[in-house]
Scaffold this active site. Structure first.
Site, mmCIF file in Angstrom:
data_model
loop_
_atom_site.group_PDB
_atom_site.id
_atom_site.type_symbol
_atom_site.label_atom_id
_atom_site.label_comp_id
_atom_site.label_asym_id
_atom_site.label_seq_id
_atom_site.Cartn_x
_atom_site.Cartn_y
_atom_site.Cartn_z
ATOM 1 N N GLU A 126 0.848 -1.190 0.000
ATOM 2 C CA GLU A 126 0.000 0.000 0.000
ATOM 3 C C GLU A 126 0.882 1.239 0.000
ATOM 4 O O GLU A 126 2.109 1.146 0.061
ATOM 5 C CB GLU A 126 -0.941 0.004 1.216
ATOM 6 C CG GLU A 126 -2.009 -1.063 1.150
ATOM 7 C CD GLU A 126 -3.022 -0.978 2.277
ATOM 8 O OE1 GLU A 126 -3.991 -1.736 2.228
ATOM 9 O OE2 GLU A 126 -2.832 -0.155 3.206
ATOM 10 N N HIS A 246 -8.692 10.109 3.268
ATOM 11 C CA HIS A 246 -8.335 9.019 2.364
ATOM 12 C C HIS A 246 -8.489 9.505 0.933
ATOM 13 O O HIS A 246 -9.517 10.092 0.569
ATOM 14 C CB HIS A 246 -9.229 7.804 2.603
ATOM 15 C CG HIS A 246 -8.647 6.541 2.047
ATOM 16 N ND1 HIS A 246 -8.587 6.292 0.694
ATOM 17 C CD2 HIS A 246 -8.070 5.472 2.657
ATOM 18 C CE1 HIS A 246 -8.013 5.111 0.495
ATOM 19 N NE2 HIS A 246 -7.689 4.600 1.669
ATOM 20 N N ARG A 295 -0.463 8.862 1.919
ATOM 21 C CA ARG A 295 -1.833 9.304 1.659
ATOM 22 C C ARG A 295 -1.988 10.817 1.591
ATOM 23 O O ARG A 295 -2.791 11.328 0.807
ATOM 24 C CB ARG A 295 -2.761 8.739 2.742
ATOM 25 C CG ARG A 295 -2.989 7.250 2.584
ATOM 26 C CD ARG A 295 -3.868 6.707 3.677
ATOM 27 N NE ARG A 295 -4.112 5.279 3.455
ATOM 28 C CZ ARG A 295 -4.792 4.504 4.288
ATOM 29 N NH1 ARG A 295 -5.285 5.010 5.399
ATOM 30 N NH2 ARG A 295 -4.963 3.224 4.021
ATOM 31 N N HIS A 356 -11.031 10.338 6.968
ATOM 32 C CA HIS A 356 -10.834 8.901 7.146
ATOM 33 C C HIS A 356 -10.300 8.517 8.522
ATOM 34 O O HIS A 356 -10.829 7.604 9.153
ATOM 35 C CB HIS A 356 -9.869 8.400 6.077
ATOM 36 C CG HIS A 356 -9.582 6.932 6.119
ATOM 37 N ND1 HIS A 356 -10.577 5.976 6.009
ATOM 38 C CD2 HIS A 356 -8.415 6.248 6.257
ATOM 39 C CE1 HIS A 356 -10.041 4.765 6.081
ATOM 40 N NE2 HIS A 356 -8.733 4.903 6.239
ATOM 41 N N ARG A 391 -0.670 9.057 9.140
ATOM 42 C CA ARG A 391 -0.561 7.617 9.393
ATOM 43 C C ARG A 391 -0.136 6.862 8.143
ATOM 44 O O ARG A 391 -0.693 7.061 7.064
ATOM 45 C CB ARG A 391 -1.908 7.078 9.883
ATOM 46 C CG ARG A 391 -1.949 5.567 10.030
ATOM 47 C CD ARG A 391 -3.270 5.098 10.578
ATOM 48 N NE ARG A 391 -4.372 5.317 9.673
ATOM 49 C CZ ARG A 391 -4.821 4.425 8.788
ATOM 50 N NH1 ARG A 391 -4.206 3.246 8.670
ATOM 51 N NH2 ARG A 391 -5.848 4.697 8.023
#
Length: 614
Positions: A126, A246, A295, A356, A391
């Protein structure tokens, strides 16, 4: 203690325990199972049903150095990069070194992860990860499988649970130590209405606060209740300005509100491309990892491209996967898209950023202890220092696992503490409301969400934040107003009014922190302060609620969170984890003592009190 509590009826019933865990996600249920296995009388309180929290919605997976050639050190490096200079390295090192063992213990509990033909755990990649280290289950249903395994284990262990219960406030004893919680149970059951669970240890694992925004991936129960309770109890919160949006949330049309379907980062990890309406891959050249950049970078790039092209969304193109891969690897996402009239097998998916994850929360040490004695926090409700300003993908489930085990070890080591709260004193403490908070009307929830989405979304500025602060302040004045232009009908104590009041509190603190941080870093994008400023701002903002209910903001000396002192003055040599010896820090790491936010700042928040220089 602040003496600030929600306006609520007196508890009409009470039960006793050694520890009460509020929340039933990966953090809460792991804590509860470990405490119960050690013989402590454990009660789990959850706002809906046991499996209705945020954990079950997690799609991508759980990150840990489980693959051949991967190491905790590599996982640490990726986490520090994603955190944009604000990760507490000691906390990250704890996460990545204890993570693999915690995942294996989760498997022992009954969680079934996807495996390769050879029987090894199947791993994907990811954003922000340089290796395949994301373990997943059911293709894209990792959270649902983890939730199933933990709920089954809780039921098999016959843990006492109270479902459909909204936690209200912390109970304290005469010395100011935790003595339990008050809560309201909705619907039929053994208990109903407002009551109390008396216990010398309380663990807040209440999840996030995504419902402060109009569009979010969070479920409706994510109204920041644990953070609000902690603030009213006098605990400190940190990093609340770092809300992760997100990048790829299914776009359902302009003005869509409420929980939105997530399109997991794992889709990009398997090779999907972000494109605009012309089919151009706009992430190329913006970051070495392109679509797999952290992100915050991808969310900003999508937002920027939307502004440049005058559109409301971008596209995620994974048509090259083919039907078989979509059905096998991402069945949940495929079904969600098709339910909204989009077939990812034959057309690109319209996506846009949405709120998110809260990288910040109630400030803790490495054992989950907050600044209030006996009060712990874990999971998304906590700020351990692991996430920094952004994060890293799939570190959230791991954080919940690792720090839940650490909290349980600390609670078990303390035992019942020989001080089961006196029933009358504990309940009286919860009812001795010296400063009851007037409640907002239920319809204020929508007003808060729209204020926050307009002024505190992906892109922020001094003007947008000031407008949000003013509008939230005006909304707050309607609570309890009985004359004049702010007069409204008194809100009746109940779930909707309590949730709206909690949302207002966490929104005001979030805005105060965002106004104070005069730079762009990680998830916090100030268009009027577009540069990252490590000299002035490579440090955390710590906020508490003052006696006048206003946010009190201070900042730390460096990127490490300061020690959590819950037993009175501590020796300067005490680290965040008590006797633990911190590893060598990287260049630029700070000492972690508190310092005041400069009072001569030209954009100093008008609604945030500043602590004097200590």
């Amino acid at each position: 203690m602040t003496g600030i509590r929600l306006t609520a009826p007196a508890p009409g019933w009470a039960i006793d325990a050694d520890v009460v865990v509020v929340g039933s996600g990966v953090a809460g249920l792991t804590t509860a199972l470990r405490c119960a296995a050690a013989g402590l009388a454990t009660v789990v309180v959850t706002k809906a049903r046991l499996d209705d929290g945020s954990t079950r919605w997690a799609q991508g997976g759980i990150a840990a150095a489980l693959g051949e050639g991967d190491t905790p050190e590599q996982h640490l490096d990726d986490t520090l990069v994603a955190g944009a200079g604000l990760c507490d390295e000691t906390a990250v090192r704890t996460l990545v070194t204890e993570g693999p063992g915690a995942v294996r213990r989760l498997i022992d509990t009954g969680a079934r992860f996807d495996t390769t033909e050879a029987g090894a755990i199947a791993l994907t990649r990811e954003g922000g990860h340089h290796r395949r280290r994301i373990a997943h289950a059911g293709g894209d249903a990792t959270g649902a499988e983890i939730s199933r395994a933990l709920v089954d284990a809780v039921r098999a262990a016959a843990l006492r649970t109270i479902e459909n219960a909204l936690v209200l406030d912390l109970l304290t004893d005469a010395e100011g130590r935790t003595a339990g919680v008050t809560l309201h149970v909705m619907g039929e059951g053994q208990h109903d209405g407002v009551g109390a669970v008396r216990a010398p240890a309380v663990v807040l694992a209440t999840g996030g606060m995504g419902q402060v925004f109009s569009a979010t991936t969070n479920p409706p129960v994510s109204t920041g209740d644990g953070v609000a309770l902690a603030l009213r109890a006098g605990a400190e919160v940190s990093d609340l300005e770092f809300v992760q949006f997100h990048p790829t949330v299914l776009f359902l049309g302009a003005g869509s509100e409420g929980q939105q379907p997530l399109v997991s980062e794992a889709v990009r990890g398997e090779g999907a491309h972000l494109v605009d309406a012309s089919g151009t891959r706009f992430m190329l050249g913006q970051h070495e990892l392109a679509e797999l950049a952290p992100r915050d970078i991808v969310a900003k790039a999508i937002t920027r491209q939307m502004h440049l092209t005058g559109t409301e969304h971008m596209y995620l193109d994974a048509r090259h996967f083919g039907a078989e891969m979509w059905e096998r690897r991402f069945p949940t996402i495929l079904a969600a898209c098709r339910a909204h009239g989009i077939d990812p097998v034959t057309e690109p998916i319209p996506v846009a950023p949405a709120a998110h994850y809260a990288s910040g929360g109630v400030r803790t040490d490495l054992r989950g202890r907050t600044t209030v004695p006996g009060l712990y926090a874990c999971g998304e409700a906590a700020c351990t220092g692991v996430h920094g300003a952004n994060r890293l993908a799939s570190n959230s489930l791991l954080e919940g696992l690792v720090f839940a085990e650490r909290i349980a070890a600390d609670v078990v080591a303390a035992g019942p503490r020989g001080r089961t709260p006196d029933p009358s004193a504990a309940v009286a403490s919860g009812n001795a409301v010296t400063d009851p908070v007037p409640l907002l009307a239920a319809e204020s929830r929508t007003a808060i969400q729209r204020i926050m989405s307009r002024g505190v979304g992906v892109i922020r500025s001094a003007d947008s934040l000031a407008a949000a602060a003013e509008q939230l302040e005006a909304l707050g004045r309607t609570a309890g107003a009985d004359d004049g232009e702010d007069a409204v009908k008194d809100a009746v104590p109940g779930v909707e009014a309590w949730e709206a009041t909690n949302l207002l509190l966490v929104s005001r603190v979030l805005v105060a922190a965002a106004r104070a941080r005069e730079e762009t870093r990680g998830c916090h994008w100030r268009e009027d302060r577009p540069d990252r400023d490590d000299t002035a701002w490579r440090r955390h903002l710590v906020v508490r609620t003052g006696p006048d209910r206003q946010p009190v903001v201070r900042r730390t000396e460096g990127p490490d969170l300061p020690s959590v002192r819950t037993e009175g003055p501590a020796s300067p040599s005490v680290h965040r984890d008590g006797p633990a010896t911190p590893p060598a820090t990287r260049p630029g790491a700070g000492a972690g003592t508190a310092a005041a936010v400069p009072t001569d700042s030209p954009n100093r928040p008008a609604d945030a009190h500043q602590e004097p220089q200590p």
